[in-house]
Motif scaffolding. Structure first.
Motif, PDB file in Angstrom:
ATOM      1  N   LYS B  48       0.841  -1.210   0.000  1.00  0.00           N
ATOM      2  CA  LYS B  48       0.000   0.000   0.000  1.00  0.00           C
ATOM      3  C   LYS B  48       0.869   1.251   0.000  1.00  0.00           C
ATOM      4  O   LYS B  48       0.577   2.226  -0.699  1.00  0.00           O
ATOM      5  N   ASP B  49       1.954   1.209   0.788  1.00  0.00           N
ATOM      6  CA  ASP B  49       2.848   2.371   0.843  1.00  0.00           C
ATOM      7  C   ASP B  49       3.470   2.642  -0.518  1.00  0.00           C
ATOM      8  O   ASP B  49       3.579   3.800  -0.939  1.00  0.00           O
ATOM      9  N   LEU B  50       3.878   1.573  -1.187  1.00  0.00           N
ATOM     10  CA  LEU B  50       4.513   1.761  -2.500  1.00  0.00           C
ATOM     11  C   LEU B  50       3.527   2.317  -3.524  1.00  0.00           C
ATOM     12  O   LEU B  50       3.906   3.101  -4.382  1.00  0.00           O
ATOM     13  N   VAL B  51       2.280   1.881  -3.410  1.00  0.00           N
ATOM     14  CA  VAL B  51       1.259   2.434  -4.308  1.00  0.00           C
ATOM     15  C   VAL B  51       1.155   3.939  -4.096  1.00  0.00           C
ATOM     16  O   VAL B  51       1.131   4.725  -5.059  1.00  0.00           O
ATOM     17  N   LYS B  52       1.159   4.346  -2.807  1.00  0.00           N
ATOM     18  CA  LYS B  52       1.074   5.773  -2.496  1.00  0.00           C
ATOM     19  C   LYS B  52       2.324   6.507  -2.974  1.00  0.00           C
ATOM     20  O   LYS B  52       2.240   7.604  -3.530  1.00  0.00           O
ATOM     21  N   ILE B  53       3.485   5.901  -2.736  1.00  0.00           N
ATOM     22  CA  ILE B  53       4.749   6.530  -3.141  1.00  0.00           C
ATOM     23  C   ILE B  53       4.793   6.702  -4.658  1.00  0.00           C
ATOM     24  O   ILE B  53       5.166   7.767  -5.166  1.00  0.00           O
ATOM     25  N   LYS B  54       4.394   5.666  -5.381  1.00  0.00           N
ATOM     26  CA  LYS B  54       4.405   5.741  -6.848  1.00  0.00           C
ATOM     27  C   LYS B  54       3.411   6.787  -7.343  1.00  0.00           C
ATOM     28  O   LYS B  54       3.680   7.525  -8.299  1.00  0.00           O
ATOM     29  N   LYS B  55       2.255   6.833  -6.662  1.00  0.00           N
ATOM     30  CA  LYS B  55       1.247   7.810  -7.053  1.00  0.00           C
ATOM     31  C   LYS B  55       1.772   9.221  -6.794  1.00  0.00           C
ATOM     32  O   LYS B  55       1.621  10.122  -7.642  1.00  0.00           O
ATOM     33  N   ALA B  56       2.411   9.425  -5.647  1.00  0.00           N
ATOM     34  CA  ALA B  56       2.957  10.735  -5.305  1.00  0.00           C
ATOM     35  C   ALA B  56       4.058  11.141  -6.282  1.00  0.00           C
ATOM     36  O   ALA B  56       4.131  12.299  -6.712  1.00  0.00           O
ATOM     37  N   GLU B  57       4.892  10.156  -6.651  1.00  0.00           N
ATOM     38  CA  GLU B  57       5.963  10.442  -7.611  1.00  0.00           C
ATOM     39  C   GLU B  57       5.392  10.823  -8.972  1.00  0.00           C
ATOM     40  O   GLU B  57       5.886  11.741  -9.632  1.00  0.00           O
ATOM     41  N   ALA B  58       4.335  10.116  -9.375  1.00  0.00           N
ATOM     42  CA  ALA B  58       3.705  10.410 -10.661  1.00  0.00           C
ATOM     43  C   ALA B  58       3.088  11.802 -10.642  1.00  0.00           C
ATOM     44  O   ALA B  58       3.194  12.563 -11.614  1.00  0.00           O
ATOM     45  N   GLU B  59       2.448  12.143  -9.509  1.00  0.00           N
ATOM     46  CA  GLU B  59       1.822  13.469  -9.390  1.00  0.00           C
ATOM     47  C   GLU B  59       2.884  14.563  -9.370  1.00  0.00           C
ATOM     48  O   GLU B  59       2.709  15.621  -9.976  1.00  0.00           O
ATOM     49  N   LYS B  60       3.997  14.284  -8.668  1.00  0.00           N
ATOM     50  CA  LYS B  60       5.089  15.258  -8.587  1.00  0.00           C
ATOM     51  C   LYS B  60       5.692  15.496  -9.977  1.00  0.00           C
ATOM     52  O   LYS B  60       5.964  16.632 -10.365  1.00  0.00           O
ATOM     53  N   LYS B  61       5.832  14.412 -10.723  1.00  0.00           N
ATOM     54  CA  LYS B  61       6.392  14.519 -12.069  1.00  0.00           C
ATOM     55  C   LYS B  61       5.450  15.295 -12.984  1.00  0.00           C
ATOM     56  O   LYS B  61       5.871  16.145 -13.777  1.00  0.00           O
ATOM     57  N   ALA B  62       4.158  15.011 -12.837  1.00  0.00           N
ATOM     58  CA  ALA B  62       3.162  15.699 -13.667  1.00  0.00           C
ATOM     59  C   ALA B  62       3.129  17.184 -13.335  1.00  0.00           C
ATOM     60  O   ALA B  62       3.001  18.039 -14.226  1.00  0.00           O
ATOM     61  N   ALA B  63       3.248  17.507 -12.036  1.00  0.00           N
ATOM     62  CA  ALA B  63       3.224  18.906 -11.622  1.00  0.00           C
ATOM     63  C   ALA B  63       4.451  19.645 -12.154  1.00  0.00           C
ATOM     64  O   ALA B  63       4.348  20.793 -12.629  1.00  0.00           O
ATOM     65  N   ALA B  64       5.609  18.987 -12.095  1.00  0.00           N
ATOM     66  CA  ALA B  64       6.840  19.604 -12.600  1.00  0.00           C
ATOM     67  C   ALA B  64       6.726  19.846 -14.099  1.00  0.00           C
ATOM     68  O   ALA B  64       7.129  20.900 -14.611  1.00  0.00           O
ATOM     69  N   LYS B  65       6.144  18.883 -14.781  1.00  0.00           N
ATOM     70  CA  LYS B  65       5.973  19.015 -16.225  1.00  0.00           C
ATOM     71  C   LYS B  65       5.025  20.171 -16.542  1.00  0.00           C
ATOM     72  O   LYS B  65       5.282  20.998 -17.434  1.00  0.00           O
ATOM     73  N   SER B  66       3.960  20.259 -15.764  1.00  0.00           N
ATOM     74  CA  SER B  66       2.980  21.317 -15.972  1.00  0.00           C
ATOM     75  C   SER B  66       3.597  22.691 -15.712  1.00  0.00           C
ATOM     76  O   SER B  66       3.328  23.662 -16.446  1.00  0.00           O
ATOM     77  N   ALA B  67       4.444  22.775 -14.679  1.00  0.00           N
ATOM     78  CA  ALA B  67       5.089  24.048 -14.337  1.00  0.00           C
ATOM     79  C   ALA B  67       6.006  24.503 -15.463  1.00  0.00           C
ATOM     80  O   ALA B  67       6.050  25.694 -15.806  1.00  0.00           O
ATOM     81  N   ILE B  68       6.726  23.563 -16.051  1.00  0.00           N
ATOM     82  CA  ILE B  68       7.622  23.906 -17.161  1.00  0.00           C
ATOM     83  C   ILE B  68       6.825  24.408 -18.354  1.00  0.00           C
ATOM     84  O   ILE B  68       7.157  25.416 -18.980  1.00  0.00           O
TER      85      ILE B  68
END
Lengths: 224, 84
Positions: B48-68
């Motif tokens: 469950k933790d890894l699912v959350k970590i992967k989801k958070a990483e995906a969201e962080k990556k998407a946010a960084a991409k959006s900011a650029i």
């Protein structure tokens, strides 16, 4: 007195004065009878004869059993049961369809196994293995799968050493890996064959029967 | 849980573990490592933790991409068109 060329029967010379013709004929007849019997010693329907080590004397070979074939043993003909050479005497087949994931560089059971009890110690066992769902996980470029065949717990063939190797970190679903091995277990006891697999780098996993695909093992006893 | 999730969760708890897993649940797990085996609860929590970590990483990556994309004033599709 003269003798015949082949069997040495005694006959009067051309110039002999035969005093007792009947006696001479009996003597010759007796010789012919003895020789003929020595050459034809058969007594029973189906008997055959072959030449013995003594000149003009054959040996009787009694009729064999139903299905017997004529062969040679010890330099003379003899009846024997036909050999089973090359014939399939029995077949055992097994399958296993449960995924097994491994993180270890030590050979570990795949779950595929079959047992056969040879009918003769001279029989050979032809082992046919088809392992499906051979899979190497991602994250490591050097990982791959090794596979071996065992008889009664002892390795008799390492038949795969680098299944799934791609030299990249991508996953690799190989599909099937097969082998065949002609074994001579020299026993009439129950003999178990199985396979094992291992990682070459256990930081990532390898799997067999991936997604519960069906692996099979077939054992054929071949007559000697 | 998939076998991939189970393997990743155990590796998250015990780096480079040695084990064999028969079937598709933790009942088929045989622990081959010299280090202590994590409990079933710990493994399930790690999944469950890894699912959350992967989801958070995906969201962080998407946010960084959006900011650029915001900084250069383009949408993702427009950037793809420009880059061919």
């Amino acid at each position: 007195m003269a003798t015949t060329t082949n069997y040495g029967w005694t006959t009067p010379d051309d110039t002999a004065l035969v005093k007792d013709g009947a006696s001479a004929i009996r003597t010759l007849g007796s010789s012919v009878d003895t020789t003929t019997k020595a050459l034809n010693p058969s007594t029973t329907l189906g008997d055959i004869e072959y030449r013995s080590s003594t000149a003009n004397t054959n040996t009787r070979l009694g009729i064999g059993s139903t299905g017997n074939v004529l062969t040679v043993a010890g330099g003379v003909p003899t009846w024997a049961a036909p050999a089973g050479g090359g014939k399939v005497l029995q077949v055992v087949n097994a399958q296993y369809g449960t995924e097994v994931l491994l993180l270890s560089s030590t050979f570990t059971d795949t779950g595929l196994t079959a047992t056969i009890t040879p009918s003769s110690a001279t029989s050979k066992i032809l082992v046919l293995v088809n392992h499906t769902g051979v899979y190497k996980a991602y994250d490591n470029a050097t990982n791959s799968m090794g596979l071996q065949l065992l008889r009664n717990g002892s390795s008799i063939l390492v038949f795969e050493k680098k299944a799934g190797f791609t030299n990249t970190t991508i996953e690799s679903a190989v599909g099937s890996v097969s082998t065949s091995y002609l074994d001579s277990p020299a026993t009439t006891s129950a003999t178990t064959y199985k396979t094992q697999f291992k990682n070459f780098f256990n930081g990532t996993n390898v799997r067999i029967q991936y997604a519960d695909s069906i692996s099979t093992i077939t054992l054929l006893e071949i007559g000697a | 849980m998939t076998n991939t999730e189970i393997a990743e969760a155990i590796a998250y708890l015990v780096p480079n573990p040695e084990l064999v897993l028969v079937g598709h649940d933790l009942d088929g797990l045989t622990w081959l490592d010299e280090r202590p085996m994590p409990s079933k609860a710990e493994i399930e929590k790690a999944v469950k933790d890894l699912v959350k970590i992967k989801k958070a990483e995906a969201e962080k990556k998407a946010a960084a991409k959006s900011a650029i994309l915001d900084r250069i004033g383009l949408t993702a599709d427009e950037l793809k068109t420009i880059l061919g």
